[in-house]
Design an enzyme around this catalytic site. Structure first.
Site, PDB file in Angstrom:
ATOM      1  N   GLU A 267       0.835  -1.203   0.000  1.00 54.88           N
ATOM      2  CA  GLU A 267       0.000   0.000   0.000  1.00 54.88           C
ATOM      3  C   GLU A 267       0.870   1.254   0.000  1.00 54.88           C
ATOM      4  OE1 GLU A 267      -2.453   2.752  -0.309  1.00 54.88           O
ATOM      5  OE2 GLU A 267      -3.357   0.746  -0.275  1.00 54.88           O
TER       6      GLU A 267
ATOM      7  N   SER B 119     -23.782  14.838 -11.626  1.00 55.38           N
ATOM      8  CA  SER B 119     -24.902  14.513 -10.731  1.00 55.38           C
ATOM      9  C   SER B 119     -25.036  13.026 -10.482  1.00 55.38           C
ATOM     10  CB  SER B 119     -26.211  15.051 -11.311  1.00 55.38           C
ATOM     11  OG  SER B 119     -26.612  14.277 -12.436  1.00 55.38           O
TER      12      SER B 119
ATOM     13  N   ALA C 273     -23.746   9.729  -7.952  1.00 56.06           N
ATOM     14  CA  ALA C 273     -23.866   9.585  -6.498  1.00 56.06           C
ATOM     15  C   ALA C 273     -22.971  10.563  -5.753  1.00 56.06           C
ATOM     16  CB  ALA C 273     -23.544   8.150  -6.096  1.00 56.06           C
TER      17      ALA C 273
ATOM     18  N   HIS D 215     -44.578  -4.770  11.671  1.00 54.87           N
ATOM     19  CA  HIS D 215     -45.301  -3.496  11.706  1.00 54.87           C
ATOM     20  C   HIS D 215     -45.073  -2.820  13.054  1.00 54.87           C
ATOM     21  CE1 HIS D 215     -48.486  -0.554  11.049  1.00 54.87           C
ATOM     22  NE2 HIS D 215     -48.917  -0.836  12.278  1.00 54.87           N
TER      23      HIS D 215
ATOM     24  N   GLY E 131      -6.784   0.429   3.847  1.00 54.32           N
ATOM     25  CA  GLY E 131      -8.206   0.716   3.684  1.00 54.32           C
ATOM     26  C   GLY E 131      -8.498   1.449   2.400  1.00 54.32           C
TER      27      GLY E 131
ATOM     28  N   GLY F 136     -16.701  11.464 -12.669  1.00 51.47           N
ATOM     29  CA  GLY F 136     -16.269  10.090 -12.898  1.00 51.47           C
ATOM     30  C   GLY F 136     -14.883   9.813 -12.362  1.00 51.47           C
TER      31      GLY F 136
ATOM     32  N   ALA G 148     -17.185  16.270 -10.090  1.00 56.20           N
ATOM     33  CA  ALA G 148     -17.617  14.890  -9.804  1.00 56.20           C
ATOM     34  C   ALA G 148     -18.094  14.262 -11.110  1.00 56.20           C
ATOM     35  CB  ALA G 148     -18.733  14.895  -8.762  1.00 56.20           C
TER      36      ALA G 148
END
Length: 464
Positions: free
Chosen positions: A34, A180, A182, A443, A39, A270, A268
């Site tokens: 890493e 637009s 997520a 319920h 993570g 891609g 945002a």
């Protein structure tokens, strides 16, 4: 002599570290490499810390609407530094948890920049020195990064990627969100709820373009009502930055270009797979538009080289990477897993309201030749939703009219990112409308809307 393992994994995101754990459980000697933090992006800069931010904005929204619940809350405010600090602490806690899991499962962790160095070989650059590793099997799980605008690179000051948007140096006053999907909708939701004036820009005819058209239309209406400005079928021609803000040249659906001022912009649009400079070319590993080509078991065309997660293509989701990795590792270990397929992977958007879906949209089902039965059940018809003060939204199910197969499910409203798993399980078990109709739902719960939507598709809804 190189350090030798059965399996080396390049990248420790949700695909990489989960694969390492499963490989260890199956008796393989495993190493993971890493270059940043265990993570990966999801845990440190994506899925988890963004949800911490969104939880803060949700609570802040409720506090500013306390009167709706018969409560009094005055002089409501927030400390942006502490909001960000909480998010970072959540990420830090989980990063420490992954470190503990690696130790527990005896996975050797190498911090550094890794690259394929030949068949079964991997080099790890650690500052001034390079460590040589060897294994019969090497898995590439290097993930992806945000795509930049070619004419307006993110600078972390006025133009942000998702990574910058999670640690803002200041609160935007007037924010432009470009894209637009997520990620774009989630950040639009967060910053709007925290008080910013938000505009969403989308080139396609509708927001959340991969979702069912009725979901997109409902979200557009809801966000617009809440005060978010949405411009679809609209392109960004130019973006200039200054010390005080950004100037956007925006081309509308009518072809006219307008110039608008914003304090900040979030890009945002891609992702780009992290497949450069890791030695793929030297081994002749085949790629397509930057993504590594694999079969249902994560195998590439190069012997002993595997790939999973975002580097292999859509859907670019953490849970897809984890499951894909487990299938790959089990095959390596001599197990007999089913080949990985993407037909039943849920997608979630954690905005306010939330969106969740799995399977085919109604339009896609018809395009595929299905005769369709579909129905929506509104939140306003559910007692629990009304009691929660969350009566906006709906649950939609799509069935094959001839076989009763559940082709897809689509939801918008409170907590639908939790509810969707019920439909995912139903599809995995190949349930039809009959089993779902005969299932008893507790319920009062929001899940009763799932039952009512199924009943509605066959003309049997009770509470509408």
């Amino acid at each position: 002599m190189p350090d030798t393992f059965d399996l080396i994994i390049l990248g420790s995101g949700p695909g990489g570290y989960v694969s390492a754990i499963r490989a260890s459980q199956l008796g393989l000697k495993v190493a993971i490499v890493e270059r940043e933090r265990l993570g990966g992006i999801c845990l440190n800069w994506g899925c988890i810390p963004t949800k911490a931010l969104l939880r803060t904005s949700e609570i802040y929204h409720y506090m500013t609407h306390a009167a709706d619940y018969g409560l009094k809350a005055e002089n409501i405010s927030f400390d942006l530094g502490k909001v960000v600090d909480r998010s970072r602490k959540v990420a830090g806690q989980l990063n420490a948890g992954v470190k503990g899991l690696m130790k527990k499962h005896k996975v050797q962790v190498y911090d550094g920049v890794g690259a394929l160095a030949g068949p079964g070989k991997l080099s790890v650059k650690q500052g001034d020195r390079t460590v040589a590793l060897a294994a019969k099997h090497v898995m590439v799980a290097t993930g992806a990064r945000a795509r930049d605008l070619p004419f307006a690179k993110a600078d972390g000051k006025r133009v942000w990627t998702y990574r910058h948007a999670m640690v803002p140096p200041e609160m935007p006053t007037k924010l432009l969100v470009i894209g637009s999907g997520a990620i774009g909708v989630e950040f639009a939701s967060f910053y709007h709820d925290m008080g910013a004036e938000v505009t969403i820009l989308e080139m396609l005819p509708r927001i959340l373009p991969v979702e069912d058209e009725e979901i997109s239309a409902f979200m557009d209406k809801r966000l617009t009502k809440d005060g978010i400005r949405i411009r679809t079928a609209t392109g960004l021609e130019k973006l200039d930055t200054s010390a005080t803000g950004v100037t956007a040249s925006i081309k509308g659906a009518d072809g006219k270009v307008s110039v608008e001022q914003f304090s900040h912009a979030i890009v945002a649009i891609g992702i780009v797979p992290n497949t450069e400079e890791i030695g793929l070319e030297s081994l002749g590993v085949e790629t397509e538009r930057g993504h590594i080509k694999v079969d249902g078991f994560g195998r590439t065309n190069a012997e002993g080289i595997y790939a999973i997660g975002d580097v292999t293509g859509a859907p670019w989701l953490a849970h897809k990477a984890s499951h894909e990795g487990i299938v790959c590792v089990e095959k390596i270990a001599g197990e007999d897993p089913h080949p990985f397929k993407t037909w039943n992977i849920p997608g979630c958007t954690y905005s306010r309201p939330q969106v969740a879906s799995v399977g085919l949209t109604e339009a896609k089902a018809k395009e595929a030749g299905h005769e369709v039965r579909a129905a929506k059940f509104p939140f306003i018809g559910n007692g629990k939703a009304i009691a929660l003060g969350e009566a906006n939204g709906f649950v939609k199910t799509v069935f094959d009219a001839k076989t009763g197969e559940l082709l897809g499910a689509h939801m918008i409203g409170a907590e639908v990112t939790e509810l969707i798993q019920g439909y995912v399980i139903a599809r995995q078990l190949e349930s039809t409308e009959a089993e779902l109709m005969e299932t008893v739902f507790a319920h009062p719960t929001l899940s009763e809307m799932m039952h009512e939507s199924v009943l509605g598709a066959y003309g049997r809804a009770i509470h509408i």
